[in-house]
Design a protein around this motif. Structure first.
Motif, PDB file in Angstrom:
ATOM      1  N   GLN A  48     -42.596 -80.961 -22.931  1.00 13.98           N
ATOM      2  CA  GLN A  48     -43.964 -81.675 -23.280  1.00 13.98           C
ATOM      3  C   GLN A  48     -43.390 -82.900 -24.000  1.00 13.98           C
ATOM      4  OE1 GLN A  48     -46.628 -79.180 -25.533  1.00 13.98           O
ATOM      5  NE2 GLN A  48     -48.006 -80.636 -25.707  1.00 13.98           N
ATOM      6  N   VAL A  49     -44.190 -83.926 -23.612  1.00 16.69           N
ATOM      7  CA  VAL A  49     -43.813 -85.363 -24.209  1.00 16.69           C
ATOM      8  C   VAL A  49     -44.697 -85.272 -25.324  1.00 16.69           C
ATOM      9  CG1 VAL A  49     -44.271 -87.728 -23.928  1.00 16.69           C
ATOM     10  CG2 VAL A  49     -43.449 -86.519 -21.935  1.00 16.69           C
ATOM     11  N   GLN A  50     -44.044 -85.792 -26.247  1.00 15.49           N
ATOM     12  CA  GLN A  50     -44.672 -86.139 -27.573  1.00 15.49           C
ATOM     13  C   GLN A  50     -44.294 -87.384 -28.284  1.00 15.49           C
ATOM     14  OE1 GLN A  50     -43.970 -82.501 -30.366  1.00 15.49           O
ATOM     15  NE2 GLN A  50     -46.150 -82.359 -30.300  1.00 15.49           N
ATOM     16  N   LEU A  51     -45.284 -88.017 -28.742  1.00 15.16           N
ATOM     17  CA  LEU A  51     -45.046 -89.353 -29.252  1.00 15.16           C
ATOM     18  C   LEU A  51     -45.481 -89.266 -31.044  1.00 15.16           C
ATOM     19  CD1 LEU A  51     -46.217 -91.754 -26.672  1.00 15.16           C
ATOM     20  CD2 LEU A  51     -44.063 -91.071 -27.095  1.00 15.16           C
ATOM     21  N   VAL A  52     -44.858 -89.481 -31.815  1.00 15.17           N
ATOM     22  CA  VAL A  52     -45.243 -89.275 -33.289  1.00 15.17           C
ATOM     23  C   VAL A  52     -44.977 -90.547 -34.038  1.00 15.17           C
ATOM     24  CG1 VAL A  52     -44.651 -87.850 -35.508  1.00 15.17           C
ATOM     25  CG2 VAL A  52     -44.619 -86.917 -33.333  1.00 15.17           C
ATOM     26  N   GLU A  53     -46.219 -90.881 -34.537  1.00 13.81           N
ATOM     27  CA  GLU A  53     -46.028 -92.390 -35.333  1.00 13.81           C
ATOM     28  C   GLU A  53     -46.031 -91.662 -36.776  1.00 13.81           C
ATOM     29  OE1 GLU A  53     -49.087 -92.842 -31.951  1.00 13.81           O
ATOM     30  OE2 GLU A  53     -48.712 -91.128 -33.476  1.00 13.81           O
ATOM     31  N   SER A  54     -45.349 -92.934 -37.696  1.00 12.42           N
ATOM     32  CA  SER A  54     -45.052 -92.922 -38.736  1.00 12.42           C
ATOM     33  C   SER A  54     -44.975 -94.167 -39.563  1.00 12.42           C
ATOM     34  CB  SER A  54     -44.079 -92.079 -39.313  1.00 12.42           C
ATOM     35  OG  SER A  54     -42.823 -92.488 -38.703  1.00 12.42           O
ATOM     36  N   GLY A  55     -45.181 -94.254 -40.817  1.00  9.97           N
ATOM     37  CA  GLY A  55     -44.991 -95.523 -41.592  1.00  9.97           C
ATOM     38  C   GLY A  55     -46.619 -96.225 -41.910  1.00  9.97           C
ATOM     39  N   GLY A  56     -47.537 -95.630 -41.536  1.00  7.65           N
ATOM     40  CA  GLY A  56     -48.724 -96.225 -41.909  1.00  7.65           C
ATOM     41  C   GLY A  56     -49.193 -95.875 -43.464  1.00  7.65           C
ATOM     42  N   GLY A  57     -50.192 -96.538 -44.079  1.00 11.36           N
ATOM     43  CA  GLY A  57     -50.416 -96.385 -45.448  1.00 11.36           C
ATOM     44  C   GLY A  57     -51.534 -97.487 -45.882  1.00 11.36           C
TER      45      GLY A  57
ATOM     46  N   LEU B  48     -45.685-103.714 -43.439  1.00 12.19           N
ATOM     47  CA  LEU B  48     -45.565-102.241 -43.020  1.00 12.19           C
ATOM     48  C   LEU B  48     -44.574-102.207 -41.749  1.00 12.19           C
ATOM     49  CD1 LEU B  48     -48.708-100.568 -43.508  1.00 12.19           C
ATOM     50  CD2 LEU B  48     -46.714-100.006 -44.898  1.00 12.19           C
ATOM     51  N   ARG B  49     -43.682-101.095 -41.459  1.00 11.34           N
ATOM     52  CA  ARG B  49     -43.027-100.877 -40.337  1.00 11.34           C
ATOM     53  C   ARG B  49     -43.420 -99.652 -39.848  1.00 11.34           C
ATOM     54  NH1 ARG B  49     -36.854 -99.230 -39.203  1.00 11.34           N
ATOM     55  NH2 ARG B  49     -36.430-100.608 -37.348  1.00 11.34           N
ATOM     56  N   LEU B  50     -43.996 -99.491 -38.558  1.00  7.90           N
ATOM     57  CA  LEU B  50     -44.554 -98.244 -38.017  1.00  7.90           C
ATOM     58  C   LEU B  50     -43.360 -98.059 -37.059  1.00  7.90           C
ATOM     59  CD1 LEU B  50     -48.147 -99.262 -37.027  1.00  7.90           C
ATOM     60  CD2 LEU B  50     -47.135 -98.254 -39.319  1.00  7.90           C
ATOM     61  N   SER B  51     -43.241 -96.646 -36.950  1.00 11.83           N
ATOM     62  CA  SER B  51     -42.134 -95.943 -36.101  1.00 11.83           C
ATOM     63  C   SER B  51     -42.943 -94.882 -35.192  1.00 11.83           C
ATOM     64  CB  SER B  51     -41.016 -95.153 -36.747  1.00 11.83           C
ATOM     65  OG  SER B  51     -40.242 -96.203 -37.808  1.00 11.83           O
ATOM     66  N   CYS B  52     -42.148 -94.902 -34.057  1.00 10.16           N
ATOM     67  CA  CYS B  52     -42.683 -94.103 -33.134  1.00 10.16           C
ATOM     68  C   CYS B  52     -41.608 -93.281 -32.315  1.00 10.16           C
ATOM     69  CB  CYS B  52     -43.827 -94.665 -31.932  1.00 10.16           C
ATOM     70  SG  CYS B  52     -44.214 -93.535 -30.664  1.00 10.16           S
TER      71      CYS B  52
ATOM     72  N   LEU C 250     -47.146-106.116 -17.449  1.00 11.37           N
ATOM     73  CA  LEU C 250     -48.202-104.965 -16.562  1.00 11.37           C
ATOM     74  C   LEU C 250     -48.310-103.808 -17.558  1.00 11.37           C
ATOM     75  CD1 LEU C 250     -47.026-105.945 -13.093  1.00 11.37           C
ATOM     76  CD2 LEU C 250     -48.881-107.023 -14.282  1.00 11.37           C
ATOM     77  N   PHE C 251     -47.923-103.726 -18.626  1.00 12.38           N
ATOM     78  CA  PHE C 251     -47.953-102.489 -19.710  1.00 12.38           C
ATOM     79  C   PHE C 251     -49.351-101.486 -19.477  1.00 12.38           C
ATOM     80  CE2 PHE C 251     -46.341 -99.472 -22.445  1.00 12.38           C
ATOM     81  CZ  PHE C 251     -47.406 -99.407 -23.398  1.00 12.38           C
ATOM     82  N   THR C 252     -49.084-100.517 -19.217  1.00 14.44           N
ATOM     83  CA  THR C 252     -50.135 -99.477 -19.042  1.00 14.44           C
ATOM     84  C   THR C 252     -49.813 -98.182 -19.657  1.00 14.44           C
ATOM     85  OG1 THR C 252     -50.986-100.301 -16.752  1.00 14.44           O
ATOM     86  CG2 THR C 252     -51.904 -98.421 -17.517  1.00 14.44           C
ATOM     87  N   ALA C 253     -50.714 -97.845 -20.694  1.00 17.70           N
ATOM     88  CA  ALA C 253     -50.232 -96.781 -21.436  1.00 17.70           C
ATOM     89  C   ALA C 253     -50.738 -95.630 -20.604  1.00 17.70           C
ATOM     90  CB  ALA C 253     -51.131 -96.664 -22.728  1.00 17.70           C
ATOM     91  N   GLY C 254     -49.560 -94.636 -20.648  1.00 16.62           N
ATOM     92  CA  GLY C 254     -49.716 -93.537 -20.139  1.00 16.62           C
ATOM     93  C   GLY C 254     -49.717 -92.185 -20.891  1.00 16.62           C
ATOM     94  N   TYR C 255     -48.632 -92.262 -21.965  1.00 14.26           N
ATOM     95  CA  TYR C 255     -48.810 -91.321 -23.031  1.00 14.26           C
ATOM     96  C   TYR C 255     -49.048 -91.740 -24.252  1.00 14.26           C
ATOM     97  CZ  TYR C 255     -45.465 -88.926 -19.681  1.00 14.26           C
ATOM     98  OH  TYR C 255     -44.819 -88.440 -18.627  1.00 14.26           O
ATOM     99  N   TRP C 256     -49.600 -91.090 -24.853  1.00 10.24           N
ATOM    100  CA  TRP C 256     -50.298 -91.500 -26.236  1.00 10.24           C
ATOM    101  C   TRP C 256     -49.927 -91.033 -27.284  1.00 10.24           C
ATOM    102  CZ3 TRP C 256     -52.945 -96.034 -26.808  1.00 10.24           C
ATOM    103  CH2 TRP C 256     -53.569 -96.533 -25.604  1.00 10.24           C
ATOM    104  N   GLY C 257     -49.459 -91.338 -28.628  1.00 10.15           N
ATOM    105  CA  GLY C 257     -49.285 -90.521 -29.787  1.00 10.15           C
ATOM    106  C   GLY C 257     -50.865 -90.422 -30.423  1.00 10.15           C
ATOM    107  N   GLN C 258     -50.563 -90.023 -31.513  1.00  7.63           N
ATOM    108  CA  GLN C 258     -51.912 -89.337 -32.365  1.00  7.63           C
ATOM    109  C   GLN C 258     -52.369 -90.390 -33.452  1.00  7.63           C
ATOM    110  OE1 GLN C 258     -53.896 -86.365 -31.817  1.00  7.63           O
ATOM    111  NE2 GLN C 258     -52.316 -86.426 -30.146  1.00  7.63           N
ATOM    112  N   GLY C 259     -51.565 -91.424 -33.547  1.00  5.91           N
ATOM    113  CA  GLY C 259     -51.953 -92.480 -34.506  1.00  5.91           C
ATOM    114  C   GLY C 259     -51.649 -92.451 -35.909  1.00  5.91           C
ATOM    115  N   THR C 260     -51.504 -93.533 -36.550  1.00  3.88           N
ATOM    116  CA  THR C 260     -51.220 -93.491 -38.030  1.00  3.88           C
ATOM    117  C   THR C 260     -52.139 -94.609 -38.524  1.00  3.88           C
ATOM    118  OG1 THR C 260     -49.619 -93.849 -39.442  1.00  3.88           O
ATOM    119  CG2 THR C 260     -49.199 -95.219 -37.757  1.00  3.88           C
ATOM    120  N   GLN C 261     -52.549 -94.221 -39.770  1.00  2.00           N
ATOM    121  CA  GLN C 261     -53.755 -95.147 -40.326  1.00  2.00           C
ATOM    122  C   GLN C 261     -53.038 -96.059 -41.047  1.00  2.00           C
ATOM    123  OE1 GLN C 261     -57.463 -95.170 -40.307  1.00  2.00           O
ATOM    124  NE2 GLN C 261     -57.310 -96.923 -41.303  1.00  2.00           N
ATOM    125  N   VAL C 262     -53.568 -97.494 -40.854  1.00  2.00           N
ATOM    126  CA  VAL C 262     -53.196 -98.700 -41.820  1.00  2.00           C
ATOM    127  C   VAL C 262     -54.273 -99.312 -42.204  1.00  2.00           C
ATOM    128  CG1 VAL C 262     -52.127-100.923 -41.507  1.00  2.00           C
ATOM    129  CG2 VAL C 262     -51.029 -99.135 -40.378  1.00  2.00           C
TER     130      VAL C 262
END
Length: 124
Positions: free
Chosen positions: A1-10, A18-22, A108-120
């Motif tokens: 199962q694909v997972q994308l996990v963001e971090s670094g928000g604040g 800020l530097r976000l990572s995924c 032509l980038f099209t998002a197919g998989y998404w992470g849950q997001g990080t608040q900035v």
């Protein structure tokens, strides 16, 4: 199962950085473009930046050109977003995304998989 996990928000102040990572897991995305979107309260999700599968080509929304830099570490299956000179209007939830298609042009980038997001949040 694909997972994308963001971090670094604040919470930061105007002009800060800020530097976000995924980090992606579940499969390798060495042949896929990766990118970032954001969604502010009451607004639609919008494209921010994308990077090619090779890491050599990038594409940015006009409102972040010169301030944000996208990069990737293919070995770590990770994409980054360096955000400098932040403004209150950059306040949003930032989402990482990966194109399901391989070897595509970054414009032509099209998002197919998404992470849950990080608040900035950028205070004035």
């Amino acid at each position: 199962q694909v997972q994308l996990v963001e971090s670094g928000g604040g919470l930061v102040q105007t002009g800060d950085s800020l530097r976000l990572s995924c980090a992606a897991s579940g499969r390798t995305f060495s042949s896929n473009a990766m990118g970032w979107f954001r969604q502010a309260p009451g607004k639609e999700r919008e494209f921010v930046a994308a990077i090619s599968w090779t890491g050599t080509m990038t594409n940015y929304a006009d409102f972040v050109k010169g301030r944000f830099t996208i990069s990737r570490d293919t070995a770590k299956n990770t994409v980054y977003l360096q955000m400098n000179s932040l403004k209150p209007e950059d306040t949003a939830v930032y989402f990482c995304a990966v194109d399901r298609r391989s070897h595509t042009m970054v414009k032509l980038f099209t998002a197919g998989y998404w992470g849950q997001g990080t608040q900035v949040t950028v205070s004035s």
